[in-house]
Design a protein around this motif. Sequence first.
Motif, PDB file in Angstrom:
ATOM      1  N   THR A  18     -34.937 -21.355  77.710  1.00  0.00           N
ATOM      2  CA  THR A  18     -34.384 -22.506  76.989  1.00  0.00           C
ATOM      3  C   THR A  18     -32.866 -22.529  77.061  1.00  0.00           C
ATOM      4  O   THR A  18     -32.257 -23.577  77.331  1.00  0.00           O
ATOM      5  CB  THR A  18     -34.834 -22.460  75.518  1.00  0.00           C
ATOM      6  OG1 THR A  18     -36.257 -22.452  75.456  1.00  0.00           O
ATOM      7  CG2 THR A  18     -34.315 -23.667  74.763  1.00  0.00           C
ATOM      8  N   LEU A  19     -32.245 -21.397  76.837  1.00  0.00           N
ATOM      9  CA  LEU A  19     -30.778 -21.330  76.907  1.00  0.00           C
ATOM     10  C   LEU A  19     -30.276 -21.587  78.322  1.00  0.00           C
ATOM     11  O   LEU A  19     -29.235 -22.225  78.509  1.00  0.00           O
ATOM     12  CB  LEU A  19     -30.306 -19.963  76.403  1.00  0.00           C
ATOM     13  CG  LEU A  19     -30.581 -19.660  74.927  1.00  0.00           C
ATOM     14  CD1 LEU A  19     -30.121 -18.247  74.584  1.00  0.00           C
ATOM     15  CD2 LEU A  19     -29.883 -20.672  74.033  1.00  0.00           C
ATOM     16  N   LEU A  20     -31.014 -21.097  79.315  1.00  0.00           N
ATOM     17  CA  LEU A  20     -30.607 -21.325  80.706  1.00  0.00           C
ATOM     18  C   LEU A  20     -30.653 -22.801  81.049  1.00  0.00           C
ATOM     19  O   LEU A  20     -29.728 -23.342  81.683  1.00  0.00           O
ATOM     20  CB  LEU A  20     -31.508 -20.527  81.640  1.00  0.00           C
ATOM     21  CG  LEU A  20     -31.227 -20.688  83.151  1.00  0.00           C
ATOM     22  CD1 LEU A  20     -29.810 -20.227  83.473  1.00  0.00           C
ATOM     23  CD2 LEU A  20     -32.255 -19.927  83.975  1.00  0.00           C
ATOM     24  N   LEU A  21     -31.705 -23.481  80.629  1.00  0.00           N
ATOM     25  CA  LEU A  21     -31.794 -24.920  80.882  1.00  0.00           C
ATOM     26  C   LEU A  21     -30.689 -25.672  80.148  1.00  0.00           C
ATOM     27  O   LEU A  21     -30.120 -26.634  80.681  1.00  0.00           O
ATOM     28  CB  LEU A  21     -33.165 -25.440  80.445  1.00  0.00           C
ATOM     29  CG  LEU A  21     -34.357 -25.005  81.315  1.00  0.00           C
ATOM     30  CD1 LEU A  21     -35.658 -25.461  80.686  1.00  0.00           C
ATOM     31  CD2 LEU A  21     -34.223 -25.558  82.734  1.00  0.00           C
ATOM     32  N   ALA A  22     -30.384 -25.232  78.931  1.00  0.00           N
ATOM     33  CA  ALA A  22     -29.284 -25.863  78.202  1.00  0.00           C
ATOM     34  C   ALA A  22     -27.964 -25.637  78.919  1.00  0.00           C
ATOM     35  O   ALA A  22     -27.107 -26.534  78.986  1.00  0.00           O
ATOM     36  CB  ALA A  22     -29.224 -25.307  76.779  1.00  0.00           C
ATOM     37  N   LEU A  23     -27.776 -24.463  79.500  1.00  0.00           N
ATOM     38  CA  LEU A  23     -26.557 -24.176  80.259  1.00  0.00           C
ATOM     39  C   LEU A  23     -26.467 -25.048  81.502  1.00  0.00           C
ATOM     40  O   LEU A  23     -25.396 -25.565  81.834  1.00  0.00           O
ATOM     41  CB  LEU A  23     -26.535 -22.689  80.641  1.00  0.00           C
ATOM     42  CG  LEU A  23     -25.296 -22.199  81.393  1.00  0.00           C
ATOM     43  CD1 LEU A  23     -24.049 -22.367  80.521  1.00  0.00           C
ATOM     44  CD2 LEU A  23     -25.460 -20.744  81.799  1.00  0.00           C
ATOM     45  N   VAL A  24     -27.590 -25.230  82.189  1.00  0.00           N
ATOM     46  CA  VAL A  24     -27.605 -26.102  83.376  1.00  0.00           C
ATOM     47  C   VAL A  24     -27.274 -27.535  82.983  1.00  0.00           C
ATOM     48  O   VAL A  24     -26.503 -28.226  83.665  1.00  0.00           O
ATOM     49  CB  VAL A  24     -28.981 -26.015  84.068  1.00  0.00           C
ATOM     50  CG1 VAL A  24     -29.092 -27.072  85.166  1.00  0.00           C
ATOM     51  CG2 VAL A  24     -29.182 -24.627  84.650  1.00  0.00           C
ATOM     52  N   LEU A  25     -27.848 -28.006  81.876  1.00  0.00           N
ATOM     53  CA  LEU A  25     -27.553 -29.355  81.402  1.00  0.00           C
ATOM     54  C   LEU A  25     -26.074 -29.496  81.075  1.00  0.00           C
ATOM     55  O   LEU A  25     -25.425 -30.478  81.444  1.00  0.00           O
ATOM     56  CB  LEU A  25     -28.403 -29.661  80.174  1.00  0.00           C
ATOM     57  CG  LEU A  25     -28.088 -30.987  79.454  1.00  0.00           C
ATOM     58  CD1 LEU A  25     -28.393 -32.171  80.360  1.00  0.00           C
ATOM     59  CD2 LEU A  25     -28.852 -31.086  78.144  1.00  0.00           C
ATOM     60  N   GLY A  26     -25.521 -28.502  80.384  1.00  0.00           N
ATOM     61  CA  GLY A  26     -24.108 -28.560  80.038  1.00  0.00           C
ATOM     62  C   GLY A  26     -23.218 -28.560  81.270  1.00  0.00           C
ATOM     63  O   GLY A  26     -22.222 -29.295  81.337  1.00  0.00           O
ATOM     64  N   ALA A  27     -23.587 -27.739  82.272  1.00  0.00           N
ATOM     65  CA  ALA A  27     -22.792 -27.691  83.498  1.00  0.00           C
ATOM     66  C   ALA A  27     -22.851 -29.016  84.248  1.00  0.00           C
ATOM     67  O   ALA A  27     -21.832 -29.510  84.766  1.00  0.00           O
ATOM     68  CB  ALA A  27     -23.281 -26.553  84.390  1.00  0.00           C
ATOM     69  N   ALA A  28     -24.041 -29.615  84.321  1.00  0.00           N
ATOM     70  CA  ALA A  28     -24.173 -30.901  85.004  1.00  0.00           C
ATOM     71  C   ALA A  28     -23.394 -31.994  84.278  1.00  0.00           C
ATOM     72  O   ALA A  28     -22.717 -32.835  84.907  1.00  0.00           O
ATOM     73  CB  ALA A  28     -25.650 -31.289  85.111  1.00  0.00           C
TER      74      ALA A  28
END
Length: 451
Positions: free
Chosen positions: A32-42
């Motif tokens: 979940t945190l990894l996906l949130a990090l990817v979303l934030g980076a995008a």
Amino acid sequence: MSSHSSAHQSAGEARAARTRLRLRQRLMIAVTLLLALVLGAAAWLAIHNARDAIAEEMQASVTLAADLVENSIRSDGEALAAARRLAGIGHLRHLCLSLVARDNRSAPPCEPVANASAPRWFAALTRPATLPERRLAVAPDYAVRILADPDDEITEAWQDTRGLLALLIVFYLATIAVVYRLFGRALVPVRRIDAALARIEHGDYAIRLPRFALPEFDGIAAQFNHMAATLDAAQKENRRLREHSLRIQEDERHRIARELHDELGQSLTAIRADAAGILARGDKLPAGVAEAAEVISQVAGRIYDQTRLMMRRLRPPGLDELGLDAALEDHIANRQRSHPGVALSYNGDEQLAGIATPIAIHIFRLIQEALTNALRHGAPTRIDIDLALSGHTVHVDIRDDGHGFDVNGYRPGLGLSGMAERIDLLGGHLHIDSRRGHGTHIHAEIPHSRS
């Protein structure tokens, strides 16, 4: 010994399995945190590109406008008049024109666009730190000021970017939903295994897990059920051995007490009777015989008293005939006579007489051991013993105002261990509350049945 080793090994397997289950849950959180990090980076990349595009557009607009304004002023014979006309236009797309004094470096910024629709946070993140500006001299005292105005460009960038941001958010939520659904289905057995392990830790070895669809979880369930069955069998065997040991112990005590009463007691009574018979002859006795008979009688009396005390300790008098309440009253009264400096208070219940003897003897031994420990180690001035019946449960409370001890740092000896063992065999609960300098409180809850 083998049952103990097997139980110890099974407990280790339970802890290892629970550790693996917690790692799976942490993996879910990490995804979940990894996906949130990817979303934030995008999202950051999209905003960063929009800010760079706005800055480039502003610079190009100012450069182009400066060239056009300069050509327009030069082609007009009246440069100042032409500049006034251009300045009258005011706000253009991406620009605003104004006629200012040549030495005025603090001219106000452009008026904000009334129909700007970009959110404030997006405008703050994409607005260039410094806005491009050009000044074209048209007279000794005046200049045409060309200042970039990013509001329109920010609005356009927001219209282009919000779709991408919305798509990223939808993708993130959809991915999270799928991940949570998959992990949720996968963690159903995890939660069941975790709950079962918690019950194992609290001594419920009868718990069993069902078969699971996933081979990994099904293997863990099979190992768990084997572990639980091993622990359950070991616990039942230990309980059976403890019950058998205590029953033999009590039977042997009862037998010894009866033999002391029947054999030694009668013999001592006979010796005292013979000594009394010798003393009854008075003057007819040879010299020294009367004194010897008196000594024999006194020694026999002391031995008889010690024998009675031993019989009381081995088997409380009256327990089988009169019940637990009477036996406790007699025992505490004897303790009070032997310890006159300690105030002993007993509050019982006549209904205790109906408790079955196998349970009554364990309750008696609990109070007997608690009194012994308090008088031997606590140096109390007062001890209160309370017994109460509530439904099918006997509540035992023993309080003293002695030295007390640290429950957490204290290694229980045979006395406390014996009390805990007896209560456990009866299916009850024992709680010991004590602090140094604040006395000790022993509370037991024991299920009972009528004799």
